[in-house]
Scaffold this active site. Structure first.
Site, PDB file in Angstrom:
ATOM      1  N   SER A  16       0.641  -1.296   0.009  1.00 21.79           N
ATOM      2  CA  SER A  16       0.043   0.113   0.115  1.00 21.79           C
ATOM      3  C   SER A  16       0.746   1.202  -0.101  1.00 21.79           C
ATOM      4  CB  SER A  16      -0.763  -0.162   1.183  1.00 21.79           C
ATOM      5  OG  SER A  16      -1.679   1.326   1.422  1.00 21.79           O
ATOM      6  N   SER A  18      -0.616   4.050   0.772  1.00 25.40           N
ATOM      7  CA  SER A  18      -1.301   5.191   1.613  1.00 25.40           C
ATOM      8  C   SER A  18      -0.591   5.652   2.741  1.00 25.40           C
ATOM      9  CB  SER A  18      -2.629   4.491   2.081  1.00 25.40           C
ATOM     10  OG  SER A  18      -3.555   4.071   1.008  1.00 25.40           O
ATOM     11  N   LYS A  67     -13.397  -3.957   1.471  1.00 22.70           N
ATOM     12  CA  LYS A  67     -14.083  -2.868   0.991  1.00 22.70           C
ATOM     13  C   LYS A  67     -15.676  -3.233   1.135  1.00 22.70           C
ATOM     14  CE  LYS A  67     -11.464   0.073  -1.992  1.00 22.70           C
ATOM     15  NZ  LYS A  67     -11.284   0.441  -3.417  1.00 22.70           N
ATOM     16  N   ASP A 104     -13.442   7.133  -3.927  1.00 19.14           N
ATOM     17  CA  ASP A 104     -12.726   6.751  -5.136  1.00 19.14           C
ATOM     18  C   ASP A 104     -13.337   7.307  -6.623  1.00 19.14           C
ATOM     19  OD1 ASP A 104     -10.832   4.650  -4.288  1.00 19.14           O
ATOM     20  OD2 ASP A 104     -12.388   2.966  -4.646  1.00 19.14           O
ATOM     21  N   GLY A 132     -15.456  -3.646  -8.586  1.00 15.89           N
ATOM     22  CA  GLY A 132     -15.888  -2.570  -7.648  1.00 15.89           C
ATOM     23  C   GLY A 132     -15.341  -1.090  -7.945  1.00 15.89           C
ATOM     24  N   TYR A 226      -2.121   2.079 -11.782  1.00 14.57           N
ATOM     25  CA  TYR A 226      -1.069   2.790 -11.762  1.00 14.57           C
ATOM     26  C   TYR A 226       0.307   2.470 -11.555  1.00 14.57           C
ATOM     27  CZ  TYR A 226      -2.103   2.030  -6.726  1.00 14.57           C
ATOM     28  OH  TYR A 226      -2.183   1.409  -5.541  1.00 14.57           O
TER      29      TYR A 226
HETATM   30  P1  NAP Z   1     -12.518  -6.165  -9.194  1.00 14.73           P
HETATM   31  O1  NAP Z   1     -13.605  -5.843  -8.736  1.00 14.73           O
HETATM   32  O2  NAP Z   1     -11.704  -7.340  -8.945  1.00 14.73           O
HETATM   33  O3  NAP Z   1     -12.638  -5.866 -10.849  1.00 14.73           O
HETATM   34  C1  NAP Z   1     -11.720  -6.190 -11.748  1.00 14.73           C
HETATM   35  C2  NAP Z   1     -12.022  -5.889 -13.177  1.00 14.73           C
HETATM   36  O4  NAP Z   1     -10.926  -6.260 -14.203  1.00 14.73           O
HETATM   37  C3  NAP Z   1     -13.497  -6.636 -13.656  1.00 14.73           C
HETATM   38  O5  NAP Z   1     -14.080  -5.850 -14.765  1.00 14.73           O
HETATM   39  C4  NAP Z   1     -12.872  -7.762 -14.269  1.00 14.73           C
HETATM   40  O6  NAP Z   1     -13.856  -8.523 -15.014  1.00 14.73           O
HETATM   41  C5  NAP Z   1     -11.657  -7.433 -14.930  1.00 14.73           C
HETATM   42  N1  NAP Z   1     -10.699  -8.649 -15.532  1.00 14.73           N
HETATM   43  C6  NAP Z   1      -9.916  -9.147 -14.374  1.00 14.73           C
HETATM   44  N2  NAP Z   1      -9.289 -10.058 -15.051  1.00 14.73           N
HETATM   45  C7  NAP Z   1      -9.757  -9.940 -16.444  1.00 14.73           C
HETATM   46  C8  NAP Z   1      -9.272 -10.983 -17.539  1.00 14.73           C
HETATM   47  N3  NAP Z   1      -8.194 -11.842 -17.435  1.00 14.73           N
HETATM   48  N4  NAP Z   1      -9.874 -10.738 -18.549  1.00 14.73           N
HETATM   49  C9  NAP Z   1     -11.005  -9.643 -18.620  1.00 14.73           C
HETATM   50  N5  NAP Z   1     -11.072  -8.948 -17.711  1.00 14.73           N
HETATM   51  C10 NAP Z   1     -10.473  -8.900 -16.385  1.00 14.73           C
HETATM   52  O7  NAP Z   1     -11.346  -4.949  -9.239  1.00 14.73           O
HETATM   53  P2  NAP Z   1     -11.508  -3.365  -8.897  1.00 14.73           P
HETATM   54  O8  NAP Z   1     -11.228  -3.103  -7.332  1.00 14.73           O
HETATM   55  O9  NAP Z   1     -12.485  -2.787  -9.635  1.00 14.73           O
HETATM   56  O10 NAP Z   1      -9.979  -2.946  -9.502  1.00 14.73           O
HETATM   57  C11 NAP Z   1      -9.732  -2.727 -10.876  1.00 14.73           C
HETATM   58  C12 NAP Z   1      -8.545  -1.875 -11.246  1.00 14.73           C
HETATM   59  O11 NAP Z   1      -8.644  -0.813 -10.766  1.00 14.73           O
HETATM   60  C13 NAP Z   1      -7.324  -2.650 -10.446  1.00 14.73           C
HETATM   61  O12 NAP Z   1      -6.107  -2.894 -11.433  1.00 14.73           O
HETATM   62  C14 NAP Z   1      -7.005  -1.692  -9.214  1.00 14.73           C
HETATM   63  O13 NAP Z   1      -5.696  -1.768  -9.078  1.00 14.73           O
HETATM   64  C15 NAP Z   1      -7.611  -0.267  -9.937  1.00 14.73           C
HETATM   65  N6  NAP Z   1      -7.936   0.591  -8.946  1.00 14.73           N
HETATM   66  C16 NAP Z   1      -7.143   1.624  -8.683  1.00 14.73           C
HETATM   67  C17 NAP Z   1      -7.458   2.740  -8.076  1.00 14.73           C
HETATM   68  C18 NAP Z   1      -6.871   4.148  -7.786  1.00 14.73           C
HETATM   69  O14 NAP Z   1      -6.815   4.737  -6.827  1.00 14.73           O
HETATM   70  N7  NAP Z   1      -6.294   4.410  -9.009  1.00 14.73           N
HETATM   71  C19 NAP Z   1      -8.379   2.617  -7.111  1.00 14.73           C
HETATM   72  C20 NAP Z   1      -9.289   1.428  -7.006  1.00 14.73           C
HETATM   73  C21 NAP Z   1      -9.135   0.500  -7.977  1.00 14.73           C
HETATM   74  P3  NAP Z   1     -14.829  -9.665 -14.465  1.00 14.73           P
HETATM   75  O15 NAP Z   1     -15.935  -8.830 -13.788  1.00 14.73           O
HETATM   76  O16 NAP Z   1     -15.293 -10.363 -15.697  1.00 14.73           O
HETATM   77  O17 NAP Z   1     -13.980 -10.524 -13.460  1.00 14.73           O
END
Ligand code: NAP
Length: 285
Positions: A16, A18, A67, A104, A132, A226
Site C-alpha cells: 500500500s 497510503s 471494502k 474513489d 468494484g 497506476y
Molecule cells: P475487481 O472488482 O476485482 O474488478 C476487476 C475488473 O477487471 C473486472 O471488470 C474484471 O472482469 C476485470 N478482469 C480481471 N481479469 C480479467 C481478465 N483476465 N480478462 C478480462 N477482464 C478481467 O477490481 P477493482 O477493485 O474494480 O479494481 C480494478 C482495477 O482498478 C485494479 O487494477 C485496481 O488496482 C485499480 N484501482 C485503482 C484505484 C486508484 O486509486 N487508482 C482505485 C481502485 C482500483 P470480471 O468482472 O469479468 O471479473
C-alpha cells in the site's frame, strides 16, 4: 495530548502507498499524527473496527478484501458509499461509531480535472470493466452529469448489475464485440473519455492486448491502474491521438477527504507528492 492514529486496513497490505501519502501530508502540514498499514484478516475485521477508537484511532482507509464487508458493518454510510456499494474511508464519531464513505469516484474526477481540465457534464464515456472500482466511477460520472456511460465487461452479469443500479444513462456492449478492431471502434466511437477499469495491463496481471482506432485529439483516456504508470491501454490511446491521464492521481486524490476528516486540514495533491510516491521512499517517518 494523545497523537491521533489512522491507518489502512487490508490483507495483504505491504504494497500500500497510503502510509507514504498520509505521512507526507502529516509532515508537510505539521499535524501531529501517525498513519500505519495494518494487515487485518477478514475474520478479525469487525472486532478490530469495534475496538480501534478506544486505541486512539480516528479512522481508516479500507482496501482489499474489506471494502464490501465495511458496507455491512459501518454504523452509517455516505450517499457515495451507498451508490458505490463499497467503503474505502472510515471516520469514527465521538461515540466511536464507524461512518463509511467512498472517495474513489471523487478522486477519479478530481484527477481528470487537475491533469487535463476534464469535466463530466454532458460527456460520453466508454468504459472497460464493471468491478468494484468501476461501480464507484460510474456513480460519480452519472451523479456529476455525464450524458452516457457505455460499458463492457468480461462477466456480463456485473455490467448488467451496474445498469440496473444506474439506469438508462448506462449502455451495455458485448465484451466479445470489443475484442477486434471493428467492435472496439464502434465501442469507443464518439466517446469524450475512455476508461480502463479492468485489471488488464496491471504489472503482474492479465495482459491488455487490444488496439484502439484513431481517436479525436480532444478525447481523454485514463486508466485506474497506476503500476505501471503508462499502461498498455494508455500507450495505445496516446499513439492513436488521445490525451492520457494515469491512475496515480486518482489514488492521491481519493486519500484527501479521509485525511481532512481525521486531521482537520485539506491536503493538496502536488507534483512533489507524485514524485515521492513514484520514488517509493520514506514509507514511514
Ligand atoms: P475487481 O472488482 O476485482 O474488478 C476487476 C475488473 O477487471 C473486472 O471488470 C474484471 O472482469 C476485470 N478482469 C480481471 N481479469 C480479467 C481478465 N483476465 N480478462 C478480462 N477482464 C478481467 O477490481 P477493482 O477493485 O474494480 O479494481 C480494478 C482495477 O482498478 C485494479 O487494477 C485496481 O488496482 C485499480 N484501482 C485503482 C484505484 C486508484 O486509486 N487508482 C482505485 C481502485 C482500483 P470480471 O468482472 O469479468 O471479473
Amino acid at each position: 495530548m494523545s497523537i491521533k492514529l489512522a491507518g489502512v486496513l487490508g490483507s495483504p497490505i505491504g504494497h500500500s502507498k497510503s502510509p507514504l501519502i498520509h505521512n507526507y501530508w502529516l509532515k508537510t502540514l505539521k499535524k501531529k499524527g501517525l498513519y500505519v498499514p495494518l494487515d487485518v484478516r477478514p475474520d478479525d475485521f469487525p472486532s478490530f473496527l469495534n475496538m480501534a477508537p478506544r486505541l486512539g484511532f480516528v479512522g481508516f482507509n479500507v482496501t482489499i478484501p474489506h471494502k464490501g464487508m465495511a458496507v455491512e458493518i459501518c454504523a452509517e454510510l455516505s450517499g457515495a458509499a451507498q451508490r458505490a456499494g463499497s467503503v474505502n474511508t472510515i471516520a469514527f464519531d465521538a461515540e466511536g461509531r464507524a461512518l463509511g464513505d467512498s472517495t474513489d469516484g471523487d478522486g477519479f474526477l478530481r484527477n481528470l480535472a487537475q491533469r487535463v481540465g476534464w469535466e463530466p457534464q454532458g460527456k460520453r464515456v466508454a468504459m472497460f470493466g464493471a468491478g468494484g472500482a468501476a461501480r464507484a466511477v460510474v456513480a460519480a460520472l452519472i451523479d456529476s452529469g455525464a450524458e452516457q456511460v457505455r460499458l463492457t465487461n468480461r462477466s456480463a452479469d456485473r455490467a448488467e448489475s451496474l445498469k440496473s443500479i444506474f439506469g438508462n444513462r448506462v449502455e451495455l456492449a458485448e465484451w466479445g464485440g470489443a475484442t477486434g478492431p471493428t467492435g472496439i471502434a464502434a465501442f469507443v466511437d464518439g466517446a469524450d473519455l475512455l476508461v480502463n477499469a479492468t485489471s488488464l495491463g496491471m504489472s503482474g496481471g492479465p495482459e491488455w492486448t487490444w488496439r484502439l482506432p484513431p481517436l479525436a485529439a480532444a478525447a481523454v483516456a485514463t486508466d485506474l491502474i497506476y503500476a505501471p504508470l503508462k499502461t498498455p491501454f494508455l500507450a495505445t490511446a496516446e499513439a492513436q491521438g488521445a490525451q492520457i491521464v494515469d491512475g496515480l492521481g486518482m489514488l492521491l486524490h481519493q486519500a484527501a477527504p479521509g485525511f481532512e476528516r481525521w486531521f482537520g486540514a485539506r491536503p493538496e495533491v502536488t507534483e512533489a507528492l507524485r514524485e515521492l510516491v513514484l520514488s517509493g521512499e520514506g514509507a514511514l517517518p
